[in-house]
Scaffold this active site. Sequence first.
Site: not given
Ligand code: URA
Length: 245
Positions: A105
């Site tokens: 993310d």
């Molecule tokens: N899980 C998440 O919630 N975000 C990420 O970036 C990777 C795994």
Amino acid sequence: MSSERLQKILAAAGIASRRHSEALITAGRVKVNGEVVTALGAKADADTDKIEVDGRLVSVAPIRSYYLLNKPRGYLSTCFDPQGRKTVLELVPFTPGLHPVGRLDRDTSGLLILTNDGAFTEDLTHPRHGVPKTYLAEVKGRPDTPAVERLRTGVRLEGGTTLPARVEVVDRRKDTTVLAITIREGRNRQVRRMAEAVGFPVIRLERAAIGDLTVGELPPGQFRPLTDGEVASLRKAAKKGTAHG
Ligand code: URA
């Protein structure tokens, strides 16, 4: 590899400069899959098409790049953002075909691999291969044993219950707790959604490892090439996941 203009392929293979390669094409000295090609716009796929110059086979050994990036928060794990936001490609050397292996993310930091090797990406990201990924998640509050147990055994999320995960309490702070969570899936915002579902939302998330590979001492925003040994070990982790799956 995708289709590219013939003169570009010939130049990349070291046959001649791009301009001289064009001259070879228009002179009828280049064949693709046995057919003479004289049109300058013609394209071919260096990986799958048989390309010949004066009857001699052109071999294009593709150069594969593999980088480990310590992704800082605030960067998108995409190759291009129509809204012009910062992407991880700005942090590594320009390399044709380079792309992130899976996604973090925008607000997640940590270990991200980038490569131009599509088969490697497929190996590492295919759910069937189940390569383990470890996240350090700082969550709000103090998760109790039942909450941690639920994270371990499976949390019901939209799209199905999560697979068993390894979950350790790493640090209990005043108002927050740091958990190390290892999952073998890669569903959208999975760790954040899991923590939220058991009542302890994530306030900071970092990927610490993929298989045996860790981010080590690399500062955020910095990258380094993966060693041949690391690439081989990641491929092995993907195979092992398949064998156990
Ligand atoms: N899980 C998440 O919630 N975000 C990420 O970036 C990777 C795994």
